[in-house]
Design an enzyme around this catalytic site. Structure first.
Site, short mmCIF file in Angstrom:
data_model
loop_
_atom_site.label_atom_id
_atom_site.label_comp_id
_atom_site.label_asym_id
_atom_site.label_seq_id
_atom_site.Cartn_x
_atom_site.Cartn_y
_atom_site.Cartn_z
N GLU A 219 -4.26 7.67 -5.00
CA GLU A 219 -4.23 6.95 -6.44
C GLU A 219 -5.48 7.23 -7.18
OE1 GLU A 219 -2.16 2.51 -4.87
OE2 GLU A 219 -4.13 2.86 -5.19
N ARG B 295 0.75 -1.13 0.15
CA ARG B 295 -0.03 -0.15 -0.10
C ARG B 295 0.74 1.07 0.13
NH1 ARG B 295 -3.27 -3.16 -1.22
NH2 ARG B 295 -5.37 -3.41 -0.36
N HIS C 77 -1.62 0.28 -9.47
CA HIS C 77 -2.47 -0.68 -8.57
C HIS C 77 -3.16 -1.74 -9.14
CE1 HIS C 77 -4.11 -0.80 -4.08
NE2 HIS C 77 -3.75 -2.07 -4.63
#
Length: 329
Positions: free
Chosen positions: A273, A244, A292
């Protein structure tokens, strides 16, 4: 005999940026009456008591106080992926609602991504591709070099399911594998991949050519890698993050990359993000950033969906829930 009504399950939407994948809908509708958030808000008085589960795809719908309060018969929330930092587990538990995630379904894909980022960074794949396809390229420089992964030292921070799968892959590259974890793995597990335990994270940082972050985001791991840790790393080392974004102090990372404290970074995760388009990380040449997608492949996403369905059905039938997430004590 009258056919039993399928259970009502709340989803964010179908399709679009963060909706349930359209090619998953047919399978889902075999098991559930799918109710989108739009439908729920339009028919709240009718649907509130019917909905028994939330199917959370890409962290939507958000399980906040308002939503939980409006679903008196909610039994379970199933969320995709390994991380649950987007959930207020104490709040959800206070409503008597169970939570399940899908860590096994994404572990291979995420470990693959970790290796892909390591290889891409070491061999400067993105930069090389840009040179190869640029209309301004007239020749390839003979002194344009990358680094070898084979035989290098990999430090894995977080030797859970994903970290261990990274180690299995790294063994095939004849890497020296160090790892730091809350607890040491069994001796036979260490021997199977040739991993050496570092009780002190500093020992791992000082020795590693590549440092890969595979930890869950918790209050203890937030900004685990900051200025002090980056300065412990070799100036030739690369930081890889598949966990993360908040595990790394991004301001410290920008400074380290700009000043040659470490050689490079490869990140599948950031905060936020996506990053703001004027963020300094986006201007650096010694970094790779991906959106991601570590756990996201066609195969893994299908498996995630099937696992979530399995967990919801188990919860609604009073059976043990696969991958149930225990609430914090």
């Amino acid at each position: 005999m009258e056919e039993q009504e399928l259970p009502y399950v709340l989803i964010a939407t179908i399709g679009g940026i963060d909706g349930v994948y359209e090619d998953h809908v047919e399978f889902l509708k075999k098991h559930f009456n799918l109710i989108t958030m739009k439908q729920f808000h339009e028919h709240k008085s009718h649907l509130s008591e019917k909905i028994k589960a939330i199917y959370m795809w890409w962290n939507k719908p958000v399980a906040n106080q308002e939503l939980l309060s409006s679903l008196p018969n909610l039994k379970v929330i199933a969320t995709g992926g390994a991380g649950v930092d987007h959930l207020d587990l104490k709040l959800i538990s206070s409503f008597g609602v169970k939570v399940a995630n899908t860590p096994i379904a994404v572990s291979n894909a995420t470990a693959d991504m970790g290796m892909a980022l390591m290889l891409a960074s070491a061999r400067r794949i993105v930069e090389g591709c840009q040179i190869a396809v640029s209309p301004n390229t007239e020749y390839f420089a003979a002194d344009w070099l990358g680094d070898e992964v084979t035989g290098a030292t990999l430090g894995i921070i977080g030797m859970g399911r994903i970290g261990y799968k990274v180690a299995q892959r790294a063994k095939a590259f004849e890497m020296k594998i160090l790892y730091h974890n809350r607890s040491q793995r069994k001796e036979e597990e260490e021997q199977a991949v040739g991993a050496i335990y570092c009780k002190n994270i500093d020992d791992l940082l000082l020795q590693s050519d590549f440092v890969m972050l595979c930890v869950n985001l918790t209050p203890q791991t937030e900004k685990l890698i900051g200025k002090k840790e980056l300065e412990m790393m070799k100036p030739t080392a690369t930081l890889i993050n598949i966990s993360r974004g908040l595990v790394v102090d991004q301001d410290a990372l920008v400074e380290a990359l700009q000043n040659g404290v470490i050689k490079a970074a490869a990140l599948d995760v950031t905060y936020p993000e996506p990053l703001p388009r004027n963020h300094p990380l986006l201007t650096l040449k010694n970094i790779i950033i991906t959106p991601h997608v570590g756990g996201s492949t066609t195969k893994s996403c299908r498996l995630v969906m099937e696992n979530m369905v399995e967990s919801i059905l188990a919860a609604l039938n009073g059976l043990p829930i696969p991958n149930e997430v225990n609430p914090p004590k």
